[in-house]
Design a protein around this motif. Sequence first.
Motif, mmCIF file in Angstrom:
data_model
loop_
_atom_site.group_PDB
_atom_site.id
_atom_site.type_symbol
_atom_site.label_atom_id
_atom_site.label_comp_id
_atom_site.label_asym_id
_atom_site.label_seq_id
_atom_site.Cartn_x
_atom_site.Cartn_y
_atom_site.Cartn_z
ATOM 1 N N ALA A 84 0.786 9.180 3.735
ATOM 2 C CA ALA A 84 1.310 10.544 3.666
ATOM 3 C C ALA A 84 2.133 10.882 4.905
ATOM 4 C CB ALA A 84 0.158 11.530 3.501
ATOM 5 N N LYS A 112 6.082 8.782 -11.137
ATOM 6 C CA LYS A 112 6.274 8.155 -9.833
ATOM 7 C C LYS A 112 7.544 7.319 -9.748
ATOM 8 C CE LYS A 112 1.402 7.833 -8.500
ATOM 9 N NZ LYS A 112 0.317 6.921 -8.076
ATOM 10 N N ASP A 167 0.830 -1.210 0.000
ATOM 11 C CA ASP A 167 0.000 0.000 0.000
ATOM 12 C C ASP A 167 0.864 1.261 0.000
ATOM 13 O OD1 ASP A 167 -2.249 -1.538 0.017
ATOM 14 O OD2 ASP A 167 -2.586 -1.397 2.168
ATOM 15 N N SER A 187 1.260 4.289 -3.134
ATOM 16 C CA SER A 187 0.883 5.674 -2.798
ATOM 17 C C SER A 187 -0.638 5.841 -2.767
ATOM 18 C CB SER A 187 1.512 6.651 -3.794
ATOM 19 O OG SER A 187 2.908 6.559 -3.762
ATOM 20 N N LYS A 188 -1.303 4.917 -2.096
ATOM 21 C CA LYS A 188 -2.753 5.032 -1.988
ATOM 22 C C LYS A 188 -3.130 6.257 -1.161
ATOM 23 C CE LYS A 188 -3.963 0.198 -2.647
ATOM 24 N NZ LYS A 188 -4.707 -0.964 -2.122
ATOM 25 N N ASP A 189 -4.291 6.772 -1.400
ATOM 26 C CA ASP A 189 -4.747 8.002 -0.765
ATOM 27 C C ASP A 189 -5.161 7.704 0.674
ATOM 28 O OD1 ASP A 189 -5.446 10.569 -0.310
ATOM 29 O OD2 ASP A 189 -7.370 10.475 -1.360
ATOM 30 N N ARG A 190 -4.159 7.505 1.500
ATOM 31 C CA ARG A 190 -4.413 7.218 2.911
ATOM 32 C C ARG A 190 -3.565 8.145 3.766
ATOM 33 N NH1 ARG A 190 -4.643 0.560 3.195
ATOM 34 N NH2 ARG A 190 -6.297 0.290 1.645
ATOM 35 N N ILE A 191 -4.101 8.465 4.929
ATOM 36 C CA ILE A 191 -3.422 9.425 5.788
ATOM 37 C C ILE A 191 -2.098 8.863 6.293
ATOM 38 C CG2 ILE A 191 -3.597 10.691 7.961
ATOM 39 C CD1 ILE A 191 -6.577 10.891 7.547
ATOM 40 N N GLU A 245 -0.742 5.930 -14.938
ATOM 41 C CA GLU A 245 0.339 6.144 -13.990
ATOM 42 C C GLU A 245 1.247 4.916 -13.899
ATOM 43 O OE1 GLU A 245 -1.491 7.167 -10.310
ATOM 44 O OE2 GLU A 245 -1.954 9.224 -10.925
ATOM 45 N N ARG A 299 5.577 9.134 4.714
ATOM 46 C CA ARG A 299 6.434 9.773 3.704
ATOM 47 C C ARG A 299 7.009 11.087 4.230
ATOM 48 N NH1 ARG A 299 6.660 7.757 -1.289
ATOM 49 N NH2 ARG A 299 5.189 6.112 -1.857
#
Length: 278
Positions: free
Chosen positions: A17, A65, A6, A10-14, A133, A20
């Motif tokens: 982020a 990416k 995951d 780079s899934k849209d998860r808090i 992508e 990273r």
Amino acid sequence: MCLAWDFLLSKDRIWVAWFRNCYLKKASYWNVVVKGSSSAVWRSIVAVRDFIKSNYRFQIGNGQKTKVFLDPWCEGKFLSEIFNRRTLGCLSRDKNICMSAIITDGQWDEGILGNTTQDLMQAFKNLLMIAGEDQLQWHTPPFGFQKAWEAARVKNQEVTWATLCWNGGRPRWSVHAVLIMHRAVISHDFLQKRGFALASRCYLCYNEVENVDHLVCGCEYVWKVWSFLSHVCSWNLHRVFALADLLLQFDQSQRKDVKKIIPSLFYSYTIFYMVGEE
């Protein structure tokens, strides 16, 4: 493994982020150094990166990416591991350059790659170009968790006592038998290895120190129980003082009733011993 997957996608998860921004910043996942203050979750994510490099391949889309120099897209290796600095310097001197800088209209820019060697140009052309992508793909699609597990797990030779521990009976007995095999029961020598200062002595015979070998077969009182069972059940056991030698006799036995009763005997005796000691 799933968390690392995951994270790389780079899934849209808090949490992705957050990791990273906290641990990577300007570094790359593939070469970042784990600090002593890093969390256990981040350590587990970084621990599988060598496995990912050897079992996954990069698919290049828009190239935004994937880093040319900082990602192991060339057969699981970095370009610096295959080509020298002079060859790579002809491509670009910017270490953070992305694949998108050498892609024009969905194709490799021949003007840029033409300045490099033939081997480096062929390395780029061997990559699979897709629409959209960049993606990571399992080396032999389709991906399956069973495939990933079989590739990731450490395969050792099966121990001889596995069938003795898991051959019927209650799960509680089998688990306890496994603990004995791994010498993980809380005996005196187990506690002493972990820094507990105590005088070790067998609760039953008061003659020897308390360890797994003595608890299972070395103690004279314990061996009287084994001798009684051997006589009643016609097991034909010989006097031994080590757990390995006792297991060897059971392993060589062809009688199924012998192998089925071992976990229950180990469990029952150890509980009796611990209660009596208390």
